[in-house]
Design a protein around this motif. Sequence first.
Motif, PDB file in Angstrom:
ATOM      1  N   TYR A 114      12.105  93.629   0.629  1.00  0.00           N
ATOM      2  CA  TYR A 114      11.134  92.577   0.226  1.00  0.00           C
ATOM      3  C   TYR A 114      12.364  91.555  -0.212  1.00  0.00           C
ATOM      4  O   TYR A 114      13.385  91.736  -0.600  1.00  0.00           O
ATOM      5  CB  TYR A 114      10.240  92.742  -1.097  1.00  0.00           C
ATOM      6  N   ASP A 115      12.019  90.315   0.186  1.00  0.00           N
ATOM      7  CA  ASP A 115      13.068  89.187  -0.236  1.00  0.00           C
ATOM      8  C   ASP A 115      12.138  87.883  -0.079  1.00  0.00           C
ATOM      9  O   ASP A 115      11.145  87.802   0.263  1.00  0.00           O
ATOM     10  CB  ASP A 115      14.107  89.218   0.793  1.00  0.00           C
ATOM     11  N   GLN A 116      12.724  86.867  -0.919  1.00  0.00           N
ATOM     12  CA  GLN A 116      12.408  85.663  -1.124  1.00  0.00           C
ATOM     13  C   GLN A 116      13.386  84.543  -0.660  1.00  0.00           C
ATOM     14  O   GLN A 116      14.538  84.816  -1.490  1.00  0.00           O
ATOM     15  CB  GLN A 116      11.627  85.474  -2.104  1.00  0.00           C
ATOM     16  N   PHE A 117      13.242  83.330  -0.155  1.00  0.00           N
ATOM     17  CA  PHE A 117      14.401  82.503   0.087  1.00  0.00           C
ATOM     18  C   PHE A 117      13.752  81.134  -0.638  1.00  0.00           C
ATOM     19  O   PHE A 117      12.342  80.715  -0.517  1.00  0.00           O
ATOM     20  CB  PHE A 117      14.452  81.895   1.348  1.00  0.00           C
ATOM     21  N   GLY A 118      14.258  80.796  -1.747  1.00  0.00           N
ATOM     22  CA  GLY A 118      13.918  79.680  -2.796  1.00  0.00           C
ATOM     23  C   GLY A 118      12.328  80.004  -3.229  1.00  0.00           C
ATOM     24  O   GLY A 118      12.154  80.991  -3.784  1.00  0.00           O
ATOM     25  N   ASN A 119      11.463  79.020  -2.973  1.00  0.00           N
ATOM     26  CA  ASN A 119      10.319  79.266  -3.343  1.00  0.00           C
ATOM     27  C   ASN A 119       9.192  80.196  -2.431  1.00  0.00           C
ATOM     28  O   ASN A 119       7.993  80.417  -2.524  1.00  0.00           O
ATOM     29  CB  ASN A 119       9.474  77.883  -3.635  1.00  0.00           C
ATOM     30  N   GLY A 120       9.904  80.296  -1.291  1.00  0.00           N
ATOM     31  CA  GLY A 120       9.368  81.161  -0.288  1.00  0.00           C
ATOM     32  C   GLY A 120       8.537  80.359   0.975  1.00  0.00           C
ATOM     33  O   GLY A 120       7.869  80.818   1.515  1.00  0.00           O
ATOM     34  N   LEU A 121       9.061  79.176   0.843  1.00  0.00           N
ATOM     35  CA  LEU A 121       8.334  78.220   1.562  1.00  0.00           C
ATOM     36  C   LEU A 121       8.497  78.372   3.200  1.00  0.00           C
ATOM     37  O   LEU A 121       7.728  78.306   4.032  1.00  0.00           O
ATOM     38  CB  LEU A 121       8.746  76.668   1.597  1.00  0.00           C
ATOM     39  N   ILE A 122       9.933  79.235   3.606  1.00  0.00           N
ATOM     40  CA  ILE A 122       9.696  79.306   4.807  1.00  0.00           C
ATOM     41  C   ILE A 122       9.988  81.163   4.832  1.00  0.00           C
ATOM     42  O   ILE A 122      10.046  81.687   6.036  1.00  0.00           O
ATOM     43  CB  ILE A 122      11.043  78.900   5.477  1.00  0.00           C
ATOM     44  N   LEU A 123      10.468  81.678   3.904  1.00  0.00           N
ATOM     45  CA  LEU A 123      10.514  83.043   4.029  1.00  0.00           C
ATOM     46  C   LEU A 123       9.880  83.960   2.483  1.00  0.00           C
ATOM     47  O   LEU A 123      10.844  83.474   1.531  1.00  0.00           O
ATOM     48  CB  LEU A 123      11.678  83.819   4.467  1.00  0.00           C
ATOM     49  N   ARG A 124       9.042  84.702   2.635  1.00  0.00           N
ATOM     50  CA  ARG A 124       8.739  85.503   1.357  1.00  0.00           C
ATOM     51  C   ARG A 124       8.180  87.062   1.863  1.00  0.00           C
ATOM     52  O   ARG A 124       6.939  86.696   2.370  1.00  0.00           O
ATOM     53  CB  ARG A 124       7.963  84.684   0.470  1.00  0.00           C
ATOM     54  N   ALA A 125       8.945  87.999   1.689  1.00  0.00           N
ATOM     55  CA  ALA A 125       8.024  89.396   1.920  1.00  0.00           C
ATOM     56  C   ALA A 125       7.807  89.981   0.364  1.00  0.00           C
ATOM     57  O   ALA A 125       8.743  89.847  -0.242  1.00  0.00           O
ATOM     58  CB  ALA A 125       8.936  90.105   2.794  1.00  0.00           C
ATOM     59  N   TYR A 126       6.354  90.467   0.304  1.00  0.00           N
ATOM     60  CA  TYR A 126       6.248  90.723  -0.901  1.00  0.00           C
ATOM     61  C   TYR A 126       4.965  91.784  -0.770  1.00  0.00           C
ATOM     62  O   TYR A 126       4.327  91.678   0.290  1.00  0.00           O
ATOM     63  CB  TYR A 126       5.921  89.850  -2.002  1.00  0.00           C
ATOM     64  N   GLU A 127       4.833  92.569  -1.745  1.00  0.00           N
ATOM     65  CA  GLU A 127       3.658  93.391  -1.727  1.00  0.00           C
ATOM     66  C   GLU A 127       2.652  93.125  -2.841  1.00  0.00           C
ATOM     67  O   GLU A 127       3.003  92.610  -4.107  1.00  0.00           O
ATOM     68  CB  GLU A 127       3.874  94.747  -1.699  1.00  0.00           C
ATOM     69  N   GLU A 128       1.391  92.966  -2.840  1.00  0.00           N
ATOM     70  CA  GLU A 128       0.372  92.648  -3.814  1.00  0.00           C
ATOM     71  C   GLU A 128      -0.678  93.887  -3.489  1.00  0.00           C
ATOM     72  O   GLU A 128      -1.561  93.569  -2.709  1.00  0.00           O
ATOM     73  CB  GLU A 128      -0.216  91.083  -3.654  1.00  0.00           C
ATOM     74  N   LYS A 129      -0.881  94.993  -4.202  1.00  0.00           N
ATOM     75  CA  LYS A 129      -1.580  95.871  -4.150  1.00  0.00           C
ATOM     76  C   LYS A 129      -2.948  95.707  -4.194  1.00  0.00           C
ATOM     77  O   LYS A 129      -3.916  96.231  -3.317  1.00  0.00           O
ATOM     78  CB  LYS A 129      -1.130  97.090  -5.074  1.00  0.00           C
ATOM     79  N   GLY A 130      -3.323  94.705  -5.236  1.00  0.00           N
ATOM     80  CA  GLY A 130      -4.583  94.398  -5.217  1.00  0.00           C
ATOM     81  C   GLY A 130      -5.353  93.742  -4.041  1.00  0.00           C
ATOM     82  O   GLY A 130      -6.656  93.514  -4.090  1.00  0.00           O
ATOM     83  N   LEU A 131      -4.573  93.023  -3.301  1.00  0.00           N
ATOM     84  CA  LEU A 131      -4.983  92.386  -2.177  1.00  0.00           C
ATOM     85  C   LEU A 131      -4.708  93.204  -0.849  1.00  0.00           C
ATOM     86  O   LEU A 131      -5.541  93.002   0.273  1.00  0.00           O
ATOM     87  CB  LEU A 131      -4.051  91.064  -1.900  1.00  0.00           C
ATOM     88  N   GLY A 132      -3.916  94.284  -0.931  1.00  0.00           N
ATOM     89  CA  GLY A 132      -3.717  95.094   0.230  1.00  0.00           C
ATOM     90  C   GLY A 132      -2.647  94.393   1.170  1.00  0.00           C
ATOM     91  O   GLY A 132      -2.738  94.319   2.410  1.00  0.00           O
ATOM     92  N   TYR A 133      -2.030  93.466   0.362  1.00  0.00           N
ATOM     93  CA  TYR A 133      -0.983  92.534   0.927  1.00  0.00           C
ATOM     94  C   TYR A 133       0.426  93.169   0.875  1.00  0.00           C
ATOM     95  O   TYR A 133       1.019  93.705  -0.031  1.00  0.00           O
ATOM     96  CB  TYR A 133      -0.880  91.120   0.381  1.00  0.00           C
ATOM     97  N   ASP A 134       1.061  93.438   2.386  1.00  0.00           N
ATOM     98  CA  ASP A 134       2.477  93.977   2.279  1.00  0.00           C
ATOM     99  C   ASP A 134       3.044  93.470   3.591  1.00  0.00           C
ATOM    100  O   ASP A 134       2.839  93.928   4.663  1.00  0.00           O
ATOM    101  CB  ASP A 134       2.347  95.526   2.386  1.00  0.00           C
ATOM    102  N   ASN A 135       3.768  92.462   3.681  1.00  0.00           N
ATOM    103  CA  ASN A 135       4.687  92.089   4.689  1.00  0.00           C
ATOM    104  C   ASN A 135       5.992  92.356   4.620  1.00  0.00           C
ATOM    105  O   ASN A 135       6.991  91.805   5.179  1.00  0.00           O
ATOM    106  CB  ASN A 135       4.364  90.481   4.925  1.00  0.00           C
ATOM    107  N   ALA A 136       6.435  93.459   4.198  1.00  0.00           N
ATOM    108  CA  ALA A 136       7.877  94.089   4.100  1.00  0.00           C
ATOM    109  C   ALA A 136       8.448  94.149   5.450  1.00  0.00           C
ATOM    110  O   ALA A 136       7.982  93.985   6.398  1.00  0.00           O
ATOM    111  CB  ALA A 136       7.794  95.376   3.597  1.00  0.00           C
ATOM    112  N   PHE A 137       9.865  93.820   5.169  1.00  0.00           N
ATOM    113  CA  PHE A 137      10.831  93.540   6.341  1.00  0.00           C
ATOM    114  C   PHE A 137      11.215  95.056   6.572  1.00  0.00           C
ATOM    115  O   PHE A 137      11.443  95.922   5.708  1.00  0.00           O
ATOM    116  CB  PHE A 137      11.952  92.743   6.423  1.00  0.00           C
ATOM    117  N   ASP A 138      11.218  95.332   7.857  1.00  0.00           N
ATOM    118  CA  ASP A 138      11.984  96.644   8.476  1.00  0.00           C
ATOM    119  C   ASP A 138      13.247  96.185   9.198  1.00  0.00           C
ATOM    120  O   ASP A 138      13.181  95.740  10.252  1.00  0.00           O
ATOM    121  CB  ASP A 138      10.962  97.563   8.907  1.00  0.00           C
ATOM    122  N   GLY A 139      14.278  96.314   8.684  1.00  0.00           N
ATOM    123  CA  GLY A 139      15.695  96.056   9.325  1.00  0.00           C
ATOM    124  C   GLY A 139      16.897  96.104   8.373  1.00  0.00           C
ATOM    125  O   GLY A 139      16.802  96.929   7.685  1.00  0.00           O
ATOM    126  N   VAL A 140      17.576  95.061   8.485  1.00  0.00           N
ATOM    127  CA  VAL A 140      18.886  95.167   7.579  1.00  0.00           C
ATOM    128  C   VAL A 140      19.001  93.679   6.985  1.00  0.00           C
ATOM    129  O   VAL A 140      18.606  92.831   7.226  1.00  0.00           O
ATOM    130  CB  VAL A 140      20.122  95.434   8.458  1.00  0.00           C
TER     131      VAL A 140
END
Lengths: 548, 171
Positions: A114-140
């Motif tokens: 998971y990662d975030q650039f600044g406030n996340g306006l152009i990139l933020r990967a995170y998980e929020e279990k309560g929402l079923g939200y998970d946009n994790a990156f798979d890479g390097v």
Amino acid sequence: MRFKNIFIPVFILFSIYIQAQTNNEGQLHGNFQVDMQTYKEDSLISAPKIPEKMLLNAYANLTYSKGNFTAGIRYEAYMNTLSGYDSRYNGNGIPYRFLTYKADELEVTAGSFYDQFGNGLILRAYEEKGLGYDNAFDGVRVKYQIYKGVSVKGLVGKQRFFFDKGPGIVRGVDGEINTNELLKFMSESKTQIILGGSFVSKYQADKDPLYKLPENVGAWAARMNITRGAINFNTEYAYKINDPSADNLYIYKPGEALLISTSFSKKGFGVLLNAKRVDNMAFRSNRNAGLIDLNINYLPILTKSYTYSFLNFYPYATQSNGEMGGGAEVMYKFKKSTLLGGKYGTNISINFSRLNSLDKTAPSDTSVIGISGTLGYQSDFFTPGDELYFQDFNIEINKKFSKRFSGNFIYQNLIYNSDALRKDHKQTYVFGNTGIADMLYKINDKNAIHIELGALFTKQDMGNWIMLQAEYSIAPKWFFSLSDQYNYGNEDKDLQLHYYTAAIAYAKGANRIQIGYGRQRQGIMCVGGVCRSVPASNGFILALSSSF
Amino acid sequence: MKTILFSLFALFVVNCSIAQTNEFKLPNVDVKTMDGKKFNTSEIKNDGKPIIISFWATWCKPCVMELSAIAEKYQDWQTETGVKLYAVSIDDSKSMNRVSPFVNGKGWDYIVLLDANSDFKRAINVINVPHTFLIDGAGNVVYQHTTYAEGDEDLLYEKIKKLAKGEKINE
């Protein structure tokens, strides 16, 4: 399947290896959570019949670290997904595994992250279990501290899409400079300035028969944080090139977003001012995706978040296609032994926020607004649109009356654009007035009783509601709670219903178990402006969680 | 196949938990201070005296109750045991800017850290806030507790006093 066959022996070896390692510095940790619910059909609240009768969401994380290395996996099981979560999760597997190497200035991760650039306006990967939200990156990902006060990170990856990955490849770099650490003449300065910049590009092949779509979509953002004494100023601007997508109905307009936040605070006093403008800024690693799938970025909401249920009946959701607004909050503590402060002091917070649409005009004389394949619309940067999306005014007072008795009181006045925010075309606006009185009485050192009273008045939607919740706690282990939300003001007499819940929770250290029964209304659940709809349900709930 | 995988996983967890002692060191993660500076969790120190790490958020009611309850006693705790509290906010970019005026508005004296994308929270396996850790003079996490009930702070303080005297806490 091939992957799993290799995986098993590795897994066992890894486990044995860990057991053998415990005398060393190696550490193994993790957590797990299980949520189970039974479902009973309840036609009055339109709780549907669930054929499985019982549904379950569960996961377990394991992290092993030794020296400079950290490795982790997460197992997830949805058998089947709890009602209200996306059923595309149905099944089980290991969607998350990573290996990280961290030396002094360098950090390298391979696998999921998971990662975030600044406030996340152009990139933020995170998980929020309560929402079923998970946009994790798979890479390097590589992070590197180049010099004192200068750090950069770069990443390439595909995003998680349930138990699969999205089609787009995301590449990004981010850099941050702390001028006070980098520049000699700034090191003694009372003003601290931190600057940051980032660039993200996604690649997705163009297979569209009709339009010529950009296969590489680039976005950049620049940010600044200035602190001087009690004042803090934070801003970020982001720009994205044309990115026709299902979100913007395939228009070719570039996107942009601006966030500004200023605060002034010293002990006992704080002021916060926020402003934002979002224009066509949905950014996903699949241009055809919808819902909460495959977001690359995150557009934060600036409205206040609440834990009280009546204040979450009509939550704001980020409008990535366009919104403009702002907010202000004042927080103050009346000191002890003053007229308003009383013996223990009184906290007060006043908050206002308002969001409108964008001012949109046709892109040319011969076109109309929002036609696919065109620029879509023009918008003046400084003019908000006429349509109000959301307005919230609230006052919160927190007061301790005596050693045993304290209370939290909230009044909220709300305007909610139901048509725009939840595509409810029956009515445009919901106007609400809500009051909450949350009182705590400490019986003795370990026993306390918590009473929450709430009332929500509105002429629209489901009408008026009142609620009562009582919670009894015995520190540090036991919680007993009962609540009833009564929709006495529903226009339809048959729907003037009681929504009961009852729960017992036991917590010991980092383990927690909760058993409950509940009748839940249909609604929207939001975390940070990202929302999912929750269907009505009626049944027993079991929740188990543990960290170790 | 899936059953096999799951049983293996269960075995793995059990195998590992047996091997596991309760004490552990803090993970090494970058977070930020309230004025935006980078802060590595390895810098969480208190000269051999006990440390409390409390994960919270401005929107979390029990978290704010817990930190407010401790705030009333914090001065006494510090004089008696030298304990230091790090309040790690998991507010993300939607409410991160609210943390500083919020903390000042409450008049709290804690060291506040911002974990805007939950990196620290994830690394230390916190599921929900509030979640509180107690760290002994040698830097070992010796106790953790999730949720908050009125009165928990006094029980926590009993443990802090033991740690300050160099005694073991048994849970």
